[in-house]
Design a protein around this motif. Structure first.
Motif, PDB file in Angstrom:
ATOM      1  N   ALA A 131       0.846  -1.196   0.000  1.00 59.03           N
ATOM      2  CA  ALA A 131       0.000   0.000   0.000  1.00 59.03           C
ATOM      3  C   ALA A 131       0.880   1.244   0.000  1.00 59.03           C
ATOM      4  N   ASN A 132       2.101   1.106   0.498  1.00 60.03           N
ATOM      5  CA  ASN A 132       2.975   2.273   0.648  1.00 60.03           C
ATOM      6  C   ASN A 132       3.860   2.484  -0.570  1.00 60.03           C
ATOM      7  N   LEU A 133       4.269   3.720  -0.719  1.00 54.60           N
ATOM      8  CA  LEU A 133       4.929   4.127  -1.964  1.00 54.60           C
ATOM      9  C   LEU A 133       6.261   3.415  -2.255  1.00 54.60           C
ATOM     10  N   LEU A 134       7.216   3.454  -1.315  1.00 51.09           N
ATOM     11  CA  LEU A 134       8.544   2.942  -1.690  1.00 51.09           C
ATOM     12  C   LEU A 134       8.562   1.441  -1.984  1.00 51.09           C
TER      13      LEU A 134
ATOM     14  N   LEU B   1       3.896   1.525 -11.509  1.00 49.52           N
ATOM     15  CA  LEU B   1       3.446   2.364 -10.398  1.00 49.52           C
ATOM     16  C   LEU B   1       2.503   3.433 -10.940  1.00 49.52           C
ATOM     17  N   VAL B   2       1.421   3.657 -10.221  1.00 53.06           N
ATOM     18  CA  VAL B   2       0.547   4.782 -10.560  1.00 53.06           C
ATOM     19  C   VAL B   2       0.774   5.871  -9.525  1.00 53.06           C
ATOM     20  N   VAL B   3       1.129   7.056  -9.999  1.00 49.94           N
ATOM     21  CA  VAL B   3       1.285   8.209  -9.103  1.00 49.94           C
ATOM     22  C   VAL B   3      -0.106   8.778  -8.860  1.00 49.94           C
ATOM     23  N   PHE B   4      -0.494   8.805  -7.592  1.00 50.02           N
ATOM     24  CA  PHE B   4      -1.854   9.246  -7.271  1.00 50.02           C
ATOM     25  C   PHE B   4      -1.979  10.771  -7.311  1.00 50.02           C
ATOM     26  N   GLY B   5      -2.083  11.299  -8.488  1.00 45.92           N
ATOM     27  CA  GLY B   5      -2.360  12.719  -8.675  1.00 45.92           C
ATOM     28  C   GLY B   5      -1.125  13.566  -8.889  1.00 45.92           C
TER      29      GLY B   5
ATOM     30  N   SER C 256       2.675  16.602  -7.244  1.00 44.06           N
ATOM     31  CA  SER C 256       2.438  15.338  -6.523  1.00 44.06           C
ATOM     32  C   SER C 256       2.541  15.582  -5.012  1.00 44.06           C
ATOM     33  N   CYS C 257       2.029  14.631  -4.227  1.00 43.12           N
ATOM     34  CA  CYS C 257       1.950  14.819  -2.760  1.00 43.12           C
ATOM     35  C   CYS C 257       3.329  14.824  -2.100  1.00 43.12           C
ATOM     36  N   ILE C 258       3.392  15.532  -1.009  1.00 39.15           N
ATOM     37  CA  ILE C 258       4.654  15.647  -0.269  1.00 39.15           C
ATOM     38  C   ILE C 258       4.550  14.952   1.085  1.00 39.15           C
ATOM     39  N   ARG C 259       5.591  14.161   1.396  1.00 36.88           N
ATOM     40  CA  ARG C 259       5.673  13.461   2.679  1.00 36.88           C
ATOM     41  C   ARG C 259       7.082  13.606   3.247  1.00 36.88           C
ATOM     42  N   ASP C 260       7.195  13.220   4.515  1.00 40.12           N
ATOM     43  CA  ASP C 260       8.487  13.248   5.209  1.00 40.12           C
ATOM     44  C   ASP C 260       8.957  11.800   5.363  1.00 40.12           C
TER      45      ASP C 260
ATOM     46  N   ARG D 172      -6.188  11.185  -8.123  1.00 35.01           N
ATOM     47  CA  ARG D 172      -5.863  11.301  -6.695  1.00 35.01           C
ATOM     48  C   ARG D 172      -6.414  10.102  -5.926  1.00 35.01           C
ATOM     49  N   ARG D 173      -5.747   9.760  -4.823  1.00 32.21           N
ATOM     50  CA  ARG D 173      -6.271   8.708  -3.942  1.00 32.21           C
ATOM     51  C   ARG D 173      -7.125   9.375  -2.870  1.00 32.21           C
ATOM     52  N   THR D 174      -8.315   8.856  -2.657  1.00 32.70           N
ATOM     53  CA  THR D 174      -9.218   9.457  -1.668  1.00 32.70           C
ATOM     54  C   THR D 174      -8.556   9.495  -0.297  1.00 32.70           C
ATOM     55  N   GLY D 175      -8.681  10.635   0.341  1.00 33.09           N
ATOM     56  CA  GLY D 175      -8.188  10.745   1.718  1.00 33.09           C
ATOM     57  C   GLY D 175      -6.735  11.191   1.826  1.00 33.09           C
ATOM     58  N   ASP D 176      -6.022  11.300   0.682  1.00 37.01           N
ATOM     59  CA  ASP D 176      -4.621  11.719   0.758  1.00 37.01           C
ATOM     60  C   ASP D 176      -4.491  13.185   1.176  1.00 37.01           C
ATOM     61  N   VAL D 177      -3.575  13.426   2.111  1.00 35.47           N
ATOM     62  CA  VAL D 177      -3.235  14.794   2.504  1.00 35.47           C
ATOM     63  C   VAL D 177      -2.235  15.308   1.461  1.00 35.47           C
TER      64      VAL D 177
HETATM   65  N1  UFG Z   1       1.419   6.912  -3.596  1.00 41.74           N
HETATM   66  C1  UFG Z   1       1.331   6.844  -4.973  1.00 41.74           C
HETATM   67  N2  UFG Z   1       1.185   5.610  -5.540  1.00 41.74           N
HETATM   68  C2  UFG Z   1       1.139   4.464  -4.817  1.00 41.74           C
HETATM   69  C3  UFG Z   1       1.245   4.548  -3.402  1.00 41.74           C
HETATM   70  C4  UFG Z   1       1.374   5.800  -2.828  1.00 41.74           C
HETATM   71  O1  UFG Z   1       1.365   7.845  -5.675  1.00 41.74           O
HETATM   72  O2  UFG Z   1       0.984   3.378  -5.400  1.00 41.74           O
HETATM   73  C5  UFG Z   1       1.587   8.245  -2.975  1.00 41.74           C
HETATM   74  C6  UFG Z   1       0.436   8.609  -2.066  1.00 41.74           C
HETATM   75  O3  UFG Z   1      -0.589   9.228  -2.792  1.00 41.74           O
HETATM   76  C7  UFG Z   1       1.126   9.546  -1.093  1.00 41.74           C
HETATM   77  C8  UFG Z   1       2.567   9.036  -1.033  1.00 41.74           C
HETATM   78  O4  UFG Z   1       2.721   8.202  -2.158  1.00 41.74           O
HETATM   79  O5  UFG Z   1       1.140  10.823  -1.610  1.00 41.74           O
HETATM   80  C9  UFG Z   1       2.836   8.247   0.198  1.00 41.74           C
HETATM   81  O6  UFG Z   1       1.839   7.248   0.349  1.00 41.74           O
HETATM   82  P1  UFG Z   1       1.943   6.104   1.419  1.00 41.74           P
HETATM   83  O7  UFG Z   1       0.706   5.278   1.283  1.00 41.74           O
HETATM   84  O8  UFG Z   1       3.249   5.416   1.329  1.00 41.74           O
HETATM   85  O9  UFG Z   1       1.950   6.898   2.802  1.00 41.74           O
HETATM   86  P2  UFG Z   1       0.855   7.835   3.453  1.00 41.74           P
HETATM   87  O10 UFG Z   1       1.546   9.095   3.813  1.00 41.74           O
HETATM   88  O11 UFG Z   1      -0.356   7.961   2.663  1.00 41.74           O
HETATM   89  O12 UFG Z   1       0.451   6.942   4.706  1.00 41.74           O
HETATM   90  C10 UFG Z   1       1.320   6.914   5.796  1.00 41.74           C
HETATM   91  C11 UFG Z   1       1.233   5.589   6.536  1.00 41.74           C
HETATM   92  C12 UFG Z   1      -0.097   5.417   7.186  1.00 41.74           C
HETATM   93  C13 UFG Z   1      -0.482   6.623   7.944  1.00 41.74           C
HETATM   94  C14 UFG Z   1      -0.382   7.860   7.079  1.00 41.74           C
HETATM   95  C15 UFG Z   1      -0.688   9.134   7.774  1.00 41.74           C
HETATM   96  O13 UFG Z   1       1.459   4.510   5.663  1.00 41.74           O
HETATM   97  O14 UFG Z   1      -0.002   4.325   8.073  1.00 41.74           O
HETATM   98  O15 UFG Z   1       0.944   7.956   6.603  1.00 41.74           O
HETATM   99  O16 UFG Z   1       0.096   9.241   8.884  1.00 41.74           O
HETATM  100  F1  UFG Z   1      -1.753   6.536   8.382  1.00 41.74           F
END
Ligand code: UFG
Length: 342
Positions: free
Chosen positions: A203-206, A220-224, A233-237, A298-303
């Motif tokens: 489920a996770n990106l890397l 891989l599909v980039v969600f938005g 595209s979305c930003i994470r730490d 976009r994936r529903t619920g993504d910040v």
């Molecule tokens: N993403 C893609 N394609 C994919 C998978 C992910 O583009 O196939 C993107 C997502 O849209 C997001 C980023 O990659 O922008 C990171 O996604 P992850 O699912 O790896 O991580 P998230 O930040 O969405 O979720 C993580 C944890 C959750 C936790 C959440 C919020 O996996 O357990 O952070 O804290 F709930």
């Protein structure tokens, strides 16, 4: 009395748990893994022992069951508990909320009951930046950022977990409890013998990127790419798992040294935001592979964007992330390659 400092690590065969076991051993602690391997593979325990160069205590116990866990507390004088054991698939938690509440809350309650009975004062809890939801005015969050109503049962179990711990600490003032709010853990141990092991499609990106890179997944599909971020595209730490593991040991040492009780919540992140497209570029650079990907909806619920203000971890725990994003991605890639040989 034994001079060993036994640390109970529930979920110690999991991704974060297994790396924390190694960090604990490096600092001279004696971890006791509680993990019934429902979400991990037995070879992880063997590989941990290979890295450690010695046997590691492991009990295949469901830690929401009091009696078998109590036996472990009776057998060892436990100095601290690091509680990881929990389900973490966000989507699944929406489909099967009872499973999440039963396991995540049930196991926490059992562990705390035993901590109280056996007077174990030092407790570290696996929390998440998910407690911040989608922060209103800022993408960089510190611990004063208000906690928001959870949008998923998984997120709710983290908010409830922190609340339970806070009430428990108020009732037992000597307890020293730290909730670590993780951002996005990635990477693997430098030996490539342990790492993230998604069961089924990741489920996770890397892991999705590395499995696509190795050819296990097609694309891989980039969600938005239409978010209001630099490249859309979305930003994470993204934080290296070994740095995250070290943060647990620092939190434990901090608790062991403290003469007074406390309940604290601390962000564990790098303080740097990286976009999905940037992460793909880093992967392509360290692996030399051109990744097959496309842009999807976009994936529903993504910040759109969230990353840590990690100052508190520095001040309170004397911890900062030391590994680079390249280190993280390369270690994940080495782990993927190792996996493909199994
Ligand atoms: N993403 C893609 N394609 C994919 C998978 C992910 O583009 O196939 C993107 C997502 O849209 C997001 C980023 O990659 O922008 C990171 O996604 P992850 O699912 O790896 O991580 P998230 O930040 O969405 O979720 C993580 C944890 C959750 C936790 C959440 C919020 O996996 O357990 O952070 O804290 F709930």
């Amino acid at each position: 009395m034994s001079d060993k400092k036994y640390i109970l690590v529930t979920g110690g065969a999991g991704f974060i748990g297994s790396h924390t076991v190694i960090s604990l051993l490096e600092k001279g602690f004696e971890p006791i893994i509680i993990d019934d391997l429902r979400n991990a593979k037995p070879f992880i325990i063997n590989n941990l022992e290979t890295i450690a160069g010695k046997p590691i205590l492991h009990y295949p116990i469901d830690c929401s069951e009091l009696n078998p866990l109590e036996k472990v507390f009776t057998e060892y004088e436990i100095s601290g508990i690091i509680h990881f054991a929990a389900y973490k698939a966000v989507d699944e938690s929406i489909r099967e909320p009872l499973k999440y509440y039963q396991n995540n809350i049930g196991s926490l309650l059992t562990v705390l009951q035993l901590a109280e009975k056996f007077k174990v004062a030092n407790i570290i809890f696996s929390s998440s930046c998910t407690v911040y939801g989608e922060p209103k005015d800022t993408v960089i969050v510190d611990e004063m950022t208000p906690i928001q109503a959870a949008t998923t049962p998984y997120g709710e179990t983290k908010i409830m977990g922190e609340k339970i711990l806070s009430d428990f600490q108020k009732a037992n003032g000597n307890l020293k409890i730290t909730a670590l709010r993780y951002f996005n853990p990635i990477g693997a141990h430098e030996s490539a013998l342990i790492g993230e092991l998604p069961l089924g499609k990741p489920a996770n990106l890397l892991p999705y990127i590395t499995q696509t890179g190795i050819g296990k997944l097609e694309k891989l599909v980039v969600f938005g790419n239409d978010y209001s971020t630099q490249d859309g595209s979305c930003i994470r730490d993204y934080i290296h798992i070994a740095d995250l593991a070290d943060a647990h040991v620092k939190a434990l040492q901090n608790a062991l040294e403290s003469k007074t009780g406390f309940m604290d919540a601390i962000n564990i992140g790098t303080g740097k935001g990286t976009s999905v497209l940037e992460l793909i570029k880093v992967f392509e650079k360290v692996s030399g592979i051109k990744l097959n990907y496309s842009i999807g909806p976009r994936r529903t619920g993504d910040v759109p964007a969230i990353y840590a203000n990690a100052e508190k971890a520095k001040t309170v725990l004397n911890w900062t992330a030391t590994r680079t994003l390249e280190d993280s991605v390369l270690s994940a890639w080495n782990w993927e390659k190792y996996n493909s040989t199994l």
